[in-house]
Motif scaffolding. Structure first.
Motif, PDB file in Angstrom:
ATOM      1  N   GLY A  91     -18.890 -98.440 -16.103  1.00 46.04           N
ATOM      2  CA  GLY A  91     -18.726 -97.408 -15.085  1.00 46.04           C
ATOM      3  C   GLY A  91     -17.420 -97.574 -14.338  1.00 46.04           C
ATOM      4  N   CYS A  92     -17.053 -96.565 -13.578  1.00 42.78           N
ATOM      5  CA  CYS A  92     -15.836 -96.607 -12.773  1.00 42.78           C
ATOM      6  C   CYS A  92     -15.990 -95.633 -11.611  1.00 42.78           C
ATOM      7  CB  CYS A  92     -14.616 -96.218 -13.615  1.00 42.78           C
ATOM      8  SG  CYS A  92     -13.017 -96.509 -12.787  1.00 42.78           S
ATOM      9  N   SER A  93     -15.361 -95.946 -10.474  1.00 43.85           N
ATOM     10  CA  SER A  93     -15.454 -95.069  -9.304  1.00 43.85           C
ATOM     11  C   SER A  93     -14.104 -94.961  -8.610  1.00 43.85           C
ATOM     12  CB  SER A  93     -16.511 -95.598  -8.320  1.00 43.85           C
ATOM     13  OG  SER A  93     -16.156 -96.886  -7.843  1.00 43.85           O
ATOM     14  N   TRP A  94     -13.905 -93.837  -7.959  1.00 39.52           N
ATOM     15  CA  TRP A  94     -12.720 -93.570  -7.153  1.00 39.52           C
ATOM     16  C   TRP A  94     -13.184 -93.010  -5.813  1.00 39.52           C
ATOM     17  CZ3 TRP A  94     -13.459 -92.464 -12.188  1.00 39.52           C
ATOM     18  CH2 TRP A  94     -12.522 -92.894 -13.122  1.00 39.52           C
ATOM     19  N   LYS A  95     -12.559 -93.441  -4.731  1.00 33.61           N
ATOM     20  CA  LYS A  95     -12.858 -92.890  -3.413  1.00 33.61           C
ATOM     21  C   LYS A  95     -11.559 -92.771  -2.638  1.00 33.61           C
ATOM     22  CE  LYS A  95     -15.804 -93.271   0.669  1.00 33.61           C
ATOM     23  NZ  LYS A  95     -16.871 -94.041   1.365  1.00 33.61           N
ATOM     24  N   VAL A  96     -11.271 -91.548  -2.187  1.00 34.16           N
ATOM     25  CA  VAL A  96      -9.991 -91.280  -1.539  1.00 34.16           C
ATOM     26  C   VAL A  96     -10.211 -90.438  -0.283  1.00 34.16           C
ATOM     27  CG1 VAL A  96      -7.691 -90.293  -1.802  1.00 34.16           C
ATOM     28  CG2 VAL A  96      -8.832 -91.330  -3.775  1.00 34.16           C
ATOM     29  N   GLU A  97      -9.552 -90.824   0.798  1.00 36.74           N
ATOM     30  CA  GLU A  97      -9.596 -90.074   2.052  1.00 36.74           C
ATOM     31  C   GLU A  97      -8.390 -89.139   2.115  1.00 36.74           C
ATOM     32  OE1 GLU A  97     -11.963 -90.394   4.326  1.00 36.74           O
ATOM     33  OE2 GLU A  97     -13.027 -92.124   3.507  1.00 36.74           O
ATOM     34  N   SER A  98      -8.616 -87.924   2.568  1.00 38.26           N
ATOM     35  CA  SER A  98      -7.524 -86.988   2.780  1.00 38.26           C
ATOM     36  C   SER A  98      -7.552 -86.504   4.221  1.00 38.26           C
ATOM     37  CB  SER A  98      -7.631 -85.799   1.816  1.00 38.26           C
ATOM     38  OG  SER A  98      -8.775 -85.024   2.123  1.00 38.26           O
ATOM     39  N   SER A  99      -6.620 -85.646   4.583  1.00 39.16           N
ATOM     40  CA  SER A  99      -6.549 -85.172   5.965  1.00 39.16           C
ATOM     41  C   SER A  99      -7.751 -84.312   6.337  1.00 39.16           C
ATOM     42  CB  SER A  99      -5.261 -84.365   6.161  1.00 39.16           C
ATOM     43  OG  SER A  99      -5.204 -83.284   5.226  1.00 39.16           O
ATOM     44  N   GLY A 100      -8.345 -83.634   5.363  1.00 31.64           N
ATOM     45  CA  GLY A 100      -9.452 -82.737   5.683  1.00 31.64           C
ATOM     46  C   GLY A 100     -10.813 -83.200   5.224  1.00 31.64           C
ATOM     47  N   ALA A 101     -10.868 -84.166   4.273  1.00 31.48           N
ATOM     48  CA  ALA A 101     -12.158 -84.586   3.739  1.00 31.48           C
ATOM     49  C   ALA A 101     -11.991 -85.881   2.946  1.00 31.48           C
ATOM     50  CB  ALA A 101     -12.747 -83.496   2.840  1.00 31.48           C
ATOM     51  N   SER A 102     -13.117 -86.490   2.621  1.00 31.65           N
ATOM     52  CA  SER A 102     -13.113 -87.649   1.738  1.00 31.65           C
ATOM     53  C   SER A 102     -13.831 -87.259   0.449  1.00 31.65           C
ATOM     54  CB  SER A 102     -13.810 -88.850   2.389  1.00 31.65           C
ATOM     55  OG  SER A 102     -15.187 -88.579   2.599  1.00 31.65           O
ATOM     56  N   HIS A 103     -13.338 -87.766  -0.672  1.00 31.80           N
ATOM     57  CA  HIS A 103     -13.911 -87.443  -1.969  1.00 31.80           C
ATOM     58  C   HIS A 103     -14.230 -88.727  -2.729  1.00 31.80           C
ATOM     59  CE1 HIS A 103     -11.758 -83.733  -0.919  1.00 31.80           C
ATOM     60  NE2 HIS A 103     -12.618 -83.109  -1.711  1.00 31.80           N
ATOM     61  N   ARG A 104     -15.310 -88.672  -3.489  1.00 36.23           N
ATOM     62  CA  ARG A 104     -15.700 -89.809  -4.322  1.00 36.23           C
ATOM     63  C   ARG A 104     -16.084 -89.304  -5.703  1.00 36.23           C
ATOM     64  NH1 ARG A 104     -20.533 -92.404  -5.860  1.00 36.23           N
ATOM     65  NH2 ARG A 104     -21.632 -90.651  -4.909  1.00 36.23           N
ATOM     66  N   LEU A 105     -15.616 -90.009  -6.718  1.00 35.20           N
ATOM     67  CA  LEU A 105     -15.938 -89.680  -8.097  1.00 35.20           C
ATOM     68  C   LEU A 105     -16.477 -90.927  -8.774  1.00 35.20           C
ATOM     69  CD1 LEU A 105     -15.841 -87.796 -10.596  1.00 35.20           C
ATOM     70  CD2 LEU A 105     -13.486 -88.583 -10.965  1.00 35.20           C
ATOM     71  N   LEU A 106     -17.581 -90.779  -9.468  1.00 34.22           N
ATOM     72  CA  LEU A 106     -18.198 -91.915 -10.159  1.00 34.22           C
ATOM     73  C   LEU A 106     -18.538 -91.527 -11.586  1.00 34.22           C
ATOM     74  CD1 LEU A 106     -20.833 -94.381  -8.837  1.00 34.22           C
ATOM     75  CD2 LEU A 106     -21.268 -93.201 -10.988  1.00 34.22           C
TER      76      LEU A 106
END
Length: 320
Positions: A101-116
């Motif tokens: 498995g692999c995951s990504w989590k990134v914060e932006s100016s308007g929202a946070s996103h996570r992909l798994l």
């Protein structure tokens, strides 16, 4: 002196007997996926799955796809940090041929996103059950966990056969333990749906109280109240056609789940999950967005489109 009689036929017979005793005594190397109970006859054993290994998931998502699904990547000024974010975080696993498995989590100016991403290669340990059939049973369990069922066009009795399999109970326990070790991928959708139902009940109760209060007072709330309850232009629940459902033309079988929950900070976040099976491999994609403002609600269609595009890309890579 009496001479000994030499009989050539006796020597030949002894040699044949010795050869017969030694033939077939060698042992062959057994595969890691060999099934207990195999008698050595390939005709009696069920067919193995198409896939014997798994790809490295952190390298399966194109940078352009990550840019679209995780907008905060482009906002990172630190080049080293941005490069690390693109690489993703591998899941802890004890057998990379069976689950990765692999995951990504990134914060932006308007929202946070996570992909798994989660790849599971299913192996049947019953010589009478093929790897593909066992994978179909595992997929059916995930489908029921999402409160969905196979389309009516599926062969009747599939789920009943899966439930009555003599070897299923013990193996499902192992699968459940594996799911927990992978960060609860299989549990996430169900928990989100439960929270969503609780949230809907709470909103329904609050809405009723608000309407009664408005009628009694004969006036609307102040400016602050209006801002706090201002409706978003994005629907809170998936519109018709975007509700949780099974999907066509994606692997051998697939489904999509969409759950909206409320975080402790009162912000709402949406999780779109796509699960598909291709032969004896099950792929799970979880895509999560949490806006920075409480009044914002992530858009179902946009998130579902991105998750399905990634799923189609991964399915095509498996078929190559």
């Amino acid at each position: 002196m009496q001479r000994k009689v030499y009989v050539p036929g006796v020597a030949a017979l002894l040699a044949a007997l010795l050869a017969g005793c030694t033939s077939g005594s060698g042992t062959g190397d057994a595969s890691d996926d060999s099934k207990p109970g195999d008698s050595g006859s390939s005709a009696a054993a069920a067919e193995p799955g198409r896939y014997r290994t798994l790809p490295e998931p952190c390298g399966e998502v194109e940078p352009g796809t990550l840019d679209a699904m995780l907008p905060g990547l482009k906002e990172m000024d630190d080049g080293e940090q941005r490069e690390k974010a693109y690489e993703g975080t591998p899941a802890v696993t004890y057998d990379t041929d069976r689950r990765v498995g692999c995951s990504w989590k990134v914060e932006s100016s308007g929202a946070s996103h996570r992909l798994l991403l989660d790849f599971e290669r299913v192996v049947s340990y019953d010589s009478t059950v093929s790897d593909d059939d066992r994978a179909a049973e595992v997929y059916a369990t995930k489908l029921r966990g999402a409160d969905l069922s196979r389309p009516a066009s599926s062969e009747p009795g599939d789920e009943e056969d899966g439930e009555s399999s003599g070897t299923r109970s013990a193996k499902e326990s192992d699968d459940a333990a594996g799911d927990k070790a992978q960060g609860g991928v299989a549990q996430g959708g169900k928990a989100a749906r439960s929270a969503r139902r609780d949230d809907d009940k709470g909103k329904s109760g609050e809405s009723g109280k608000s309407e009664k209060g408005d009628k009694k007072d004969g006036k609307k709330g102040g400016k602050g109240d209006a801002e706090a309850t201002a409706p978003s232009t994005t629907p809170a629940t998936p519109p018709a056609g975007l509700e949780p459902r099974t999907l066509d033309d994606l692997g051998d079988e697939a489904f999509l789940d969409d759950a909206l929950t409320t975080a402790a900070s009162a912000t709402r976040h949406r999780t779109v999950t796509v699960v598909f099976r291709t032969s004896n491999v099950i792929v799970t994609i979880e895509y999560d967005e949490q806006p920075g403002r409480r009044t914002d609600v992530p858009d179902s269609k946009e998130m579902q489109d991105k998750a399905q595009e990634l799923a189609e890309s991964l399915a095509g890579a498996f078929d190559e």
